[in-house]
Design a protein around this motif. Structure first.
Motif, short mmCIF file in Angstrom:
data_model
loop_
_atom_site.label_atom_id
_atom_site.label_comp_id
_atom_site.label_asym_id
_atom_site.label_seq_id
_atom_site.Cartn_x
_atom_site.Cartn_y
_atom_site.Cartn_z
N GLU A 122 -13.19 -30.40 22.61
CA GLU A 122 -11.90 -30.84 23.14
C GLU A 122 -11.32 -29.80 24.10
O GLU A 122 -10.78 -30.14 25.15
CB GLU A 122 -10.93 -31.09 21.99
N LEU A 123 -11.45 -28.51 23.74
CA LEU A 123 -10.93 -27.47 24.62
C LEU A 123 -11.67 -27.45 25.95
O LEU A 123 -11.05 -27.36 27.02
CB LEU A 123 -11.06 -26.10 23.94
N ALA A 124 -13.00 -27.54 25.89
CA ALA A 124 -13.78 -27.54 27.13
C ALA A 124 -13.41 -28.72 28.01
O ALA A 124 -13.34 -28.60 29.24
CB ALA A 124 -15.28 -27.56 26.80
N TRP A 150 -10.57 -30.78 32.92
CA TRP A 150 -9.53 -31.57 33.57
C TRP A 150 -8.63 -30.68 34.42
O TRP A 150 -8.18 -31.05 35.51
CB TRP A 150 -8.70 -32.33 32.53
N LEU A 151 -8.33 -29.50 33.91
CA LEU A 151 -7.45 -28.59 34.64
C LEU A 151 -8.02 -28.23 36.01
O LEU A 151 -7.27 -28.10 36.98
CB LEU A 151 -7.21 -27.31 33.83
N LEU A 166 -0.68 -28.94 26.09
CA LEU A 166 -0.72 -29.80 27.27
C LEU A 166 -1.09 -31.23 26.88
O LEU A 166 -1.86 -31.44 25.94
CB LEU A 166 -1.74 -29.27 28.27
N PRO A 167 -0.60 -32.21 27.61
CA PRO A 167 -1.00 -33.60 27.33
C PRO A 167 -2.45 -33.83 27.75
O PRO A 167 -3.01 -33.08 28.56
CB PRO A 167 -0.04 -34.42 28.20
N ASP A 168 -3.06 -34.85 27.20
CA ASP A 168 -4.43 -35.19 27.57
C ASP A 168 -4.51 -35.48 29.06
O ASP A 168 -3.64 -36.14 29.63
CB ASP A 168 -4.92 -36.42 26.79
N GLY A 169 -5.56 -34.96 29.69
CA GLY A 169 -5.76 -35.21 31.11
C GLY A 169 -4.89 -34.37 32.02
O GLY A 169 -4.79 -34.64 33.22
#
Length: 312
Positions: free
Chosen positions: A3-5, A10-11, A213-216
């Motif tokens: 999930e972190l990766a 996305w960032l 942070l929100p998803d995406g």
């Protein structure tokens, strides 16, 4: 993919990550309280492109002439099996070795961009930094030597954490006088190593920052929601510094006054609050600082108009 990766991918918008260098790690650890930079560096975001998109492009870096000079000097030293570099360093029996460097940064393993030379001599590893600033009559610019020492310390620490016996003295190889001939200077980086280890321990965990942070979420979202810790020193070390300075100014933060002033104010974050306290507003949270601010205001008010600053 964890999930972190996925959040970090996305960032950076799916682009290939910008790898850590000793320069970026030295700059990051110089301001360990900046969660914004910590997250963006961990994600491998191109901060130069991000700053330009935000309307506050970075204004530091080498000129094209300096870059060309640096590359020319590096290529000369690497020619013929690093013959000139080995002669300049003067370590008996030294040989160039290749080591894949990684270092834990805020809870994540980071691969370092290979921007140095590692020698093995007498069973120990020795870090060599090639720098293009000139050594004139045996003297090099102190600020540039200090910056190079901080960067070299990153490599020494990475090598030691990988289990390699590594010398605490590094070699800076620079052009001598106004020629392109190399000269080496040994620099002891034990003090820089101590500072680096303490600052790395203070970095906020990237996973903790990203979890908020929100998803995406994109890099632009991160800049808007993850707090920075601006200081004037950032202007020479971080691509986002001009954006963060404008942000801090608009918010009236004491960070814009410099770290020494901010620390002396004992955590008072707002310039408006400082002026209010100096004007006599009560402060139960900072009584000692309030007393000093009021005294400073009274001294300033009592100083004769037009008297030279040094006589006040």
């Amino acid at each position: 993919m964890t999930e972190l990766a996925e959040r970090l991918r996305w960032l950076r918008g799916g682009a290939a990550p910008v790898r850590y260098t000793a320069r970026t790690i030295a700059a990051l650890t110089a301001n360990p309280g900046c969660a914004r930079r910590g997250l963006l560096d961990a994600a491998g975001v191109d901060k130069s492109a991000l700053a330009a998109r935000l309307g506050h492009p970075a204004r530091f870096g080498q000129s094209r002439f300096a870059i060309t000079r640096t590359l020319g000097f590096e290529n000369r030293l690497k020619a013929d099996g690093y013959a000139e570099l080995l002669a300049a360093v003067g370590l008996a029996g030294a040989e160039v070795v290749t080591v894949e460097l990684t270092l834990d940064i805020a809870g994540l393993p980071a691969a370092l961009e290979p921007d140095l030379v590692i020698l093995r001599a007498g069973g120990r590893l020795h870090v060599v930094q090639i720098k293009s600033f000139a050594v004139i009559d045996g003297q090099a610019p102190g600020d540039k030597v200090a910056a190079a020492a901080r960067q070299a310390a990153v490599h020494v620490l990475a090598l030691r954490r990988l289990g390699h016996d590594t010398d605490h003295e590094v070699s800076l190889v620079c052009p001598e006088n106004f020629s392109n001939a190399p000269v080496a200077h040994r620099v002891d980086v034990r003090r820089e190593l101590g500072v680096l280890e303490r600052q790395l321990a203070r970095l906020v965990g990237v996973a903790d920052i990203a979890a908020g942070l929100p998803d995406g979420a994109t890099a632009d979202d991160a800049v808007a929601t993850v707090p920075a810790r601006y200081a004037p020193e950032c202007l020479a070390a971080c691509e986002l510094a001009f954006y963060c300075r404008q942000e801090a100014r608009c918010a009236g933060e004491t960070d814009t006054l410099g770290r020494a002033v901010r620390d002396a104010l004992g955590g008072i974050a707002s310039v408006g609050e400082v002026t209010a306290i100096a004007g006599g507003a009560p402060s139960t949270e900072h009584p000692e600082i309030a007393e000093l601010l009021v005294a400073a205001r009274e001294l300033r008010a009592g100083a004769p108009v037009g008297q030279p600053e040094g006589d006040r």
